[in-house]
Design an enzyme around this catalytic site. Structure first.
Site, PDB file in Angstrom:
ATOM      1  N   ASN A 119       0.880  -1.106   0.000  1.00  0.00           N
ATOM      2  CA  ASN A 119      -0.138   0.126  -0.028  1.00  0.00           C
ATOM      3  C   ASN A 119       0.886   1.169  -0.125  1.00  0.00           C
ATOM      4  O   ASN A 119       1.993   1.061   0.075  1.00  0.00           O
ATOM      5  CB  ASN A 119      -0.927   0.028   1.130  1.00  0.00           C
ATOM      6  N   PRO A 146      -2.936 -12.036   9.846  1.00  0.00           N
ATOM      7  CA  PRO A 146      -3.367 -12.131  11.016  1.00  0.00           C
ATOM      8  C   PRO A 146      -3.739 -10.695  11.367  1.00  0.00           C
ATOM      9  O   PRO A 146      -3.101  -9.798  10.843  1.00  0.00           O
ATOM     10  CB  PRO A 146      -1.793 -12.589  11.609  1.00  0.00           C
ATOM     11  N   ASP A 176      -4.304  -6.328   4.421  1.00  0.00           N
ATOM     12  CA  ASP A 176      -5.457  -7.355   5.023  1.00  0.00           C
ATOM     13  C   ASP A 176      -5.074  -8.795   4.559  1.00  0.00           C
ATOM     14  O   ASP A 176      -5.573  -9.874   5.203  1.00  0.00           O
ATOM     15  CB  ASP A 176      -6.805  -6.796   4.595  1.00  0.00           C
TER      16      ASP A 176
END
Length: 397
Positions: A208, A303, A276
């Site tokens: 990201n 996780p 995610d």
């Protein structure tokens, strides 16, 4: 902050010992009193005369020197300073400290002192990465020993990697933070920062746009208030701040493991933008464009680090702070996230492209707590960090 402070400086036996001379000089320039202790191995790299000349003080070397014991016994020497600093902290010295050995003056002082201890590790990359050294490091940190560095770089042995001693300005910043009388002195805070990179194959990954700037600023602000900070960072654009223990990771799973292996914390701030999902069927070799069609990527959930720590039944930090980067319904989504994860606070922000916040120098956040949602004005990320650090100090000090 360093004026009129007293440092007991233990110089270990490694090529980085030459930096101890510059450290003494710069500490003295800041009005700091330095008492040097030179190990037997340290004399192979620096001389007692050079240390004495720069510190304008007696250099202590021998545990069984009757004159030294008559003038100032080693117990008194270990407790007369405001801070004990070990530069460089070799693998051998770290092992002695972790094992509680006291077979020379340096190790005896480290066992006998009632003051905080700061070490600057320096050694060959293989020695630093060895399981024994990492076990010793974990033991020392759990005992409350502060650590600055090491960093990555070229080494005298010709290898490259982690193990290079922190530079003198970094060590001085760490000393300054250790001597800080701020409201978080004696507290340990865990901070995560940056993105994670989830591999598709050995050359491609999912990521990201997080720069890590906000998490870095938060860690810096907390250290400035006197906290001992463990900083777990993904591959961010900005380097870790000085004066903190930085742990570099790549994936969400590695970040979780680093968080779980960190010493118990009084507070934890999860500013990292953790992916995610990960690619469950990541290729072991580069996926080729061979005309057979698009690769079929299978995704799996990563996780949930924030929820894992928030819902701990034992050892949970007193205060757990999460971040919620949203593009719509910011407060509603962040409030729901706080309830779902079980954290104490959520720092929410709008990262829509038009805001320029993701990867930018400013942030506009809403702090969500039990008391409700509190909008903060748009500020620099450093200013947001300072304000948040002060609120954390009020909550846990």
């Amino acid at each position: 902050m360093l004026a009129d402070r007293h440092i007991l400086l233990i110089v270990g036996g490694g090529i980085a010992a030459f930096k101890a001379l510059d450290l003494v000089r710069r500490l003295r320039e800041r009005g700091c009193r330095v008492t040097p202790v030179l190990t037997r191995a340290g004399t192979e790299f620096v001389t007692p005369l050079s240390l004495s000349a720069l510190s304008a003080a007696k250099v202590y070397q021998d545990l069984f020197d009757l004159t030294d014991e008559a003038e100032m016994g080693h117990i008194e020497l270990s407790r007369a300073a405001d801070l004990v600093v070990v530069v460089p902290a070799t693998a051998d010295l770290m092992a002695k400290m972790a094992g509680g050995h006291a077979d020379d003056l340096a190790s005896t002082l480290l066992m006998a002192t009632d003051k905080r201890v700061l070490i600057a590790p320096a050694m060959n990359v293989r020695m630093w990465e060895h399981a024994a050294t990492q076990r010793n490091l974990a033991t020392l940190q759990s005992d409350g020993v502060l650590v600055v560095g090491p960093t990555e770089g070229d080494m005298a042995c010709g290898e490259y990697g982690p193990g290079r001693m922190a530079e003198v300005p970094e060590i001085i910043d760490a000393i300054d933070a250790a001597l800080s009388d701020g409201p978080l002195k004696g507290k340990h805070v865990l901070v995560t920062s940056g993105p994670t990179h989830e591999p598709i194959d050995p050359v491609r990954y999912i990521a990201n746009r997080s720069s890590g700037a906000q998490g870095t600023a938060i860690a810096r602000a907390l250290a400035g208030l006197g906290a001992q900070v463990t900083f777990v960072t993904g591959p961010a654009d900005v380097p870790p701040p000085q004066g903190v223990r930085a742990i570099r990771v790549q994936t969400a799973q590695e970040m979780l493991e680093a968080v779980q292996n960190a010493p118990a914390a009084d507070a934890a701030v999860f500013a990292a933008a953790v992916a995610d999902w990960r690619v469950a069927n990541a290729g072991a070799s580069k996926i080729k464009k061979d005309g057979s069609g698009l690769p079929k990527l299978e995704f799996a959930e990563n996780p949930d680090i924030l929820a894992t720590v928030s819902q701990m039944t034992t050892g949970r930090p007193k205060l757990v702070v999460g971040f919620a980067a949203e593009t719509n319904d910011v407060v509603a989504n962040a409030t729901a996230k706080r309830q779902r994860k079980g954290c104490d606070w959520i720092v929410a922000n709008d990262v829509s492209p038009a805001t320029g916040i993701m990867g930018g120098s400013e942030n506009a956040v809403t702090l969500i707590t039990d008391a409700g949602a509190e909008d903060w004005p748009r500020l620099s990320k450093d200013a947001v960090a300072v304000a948040l650090a002060k609120r954390i100090a009020e909550a846990i000090a």
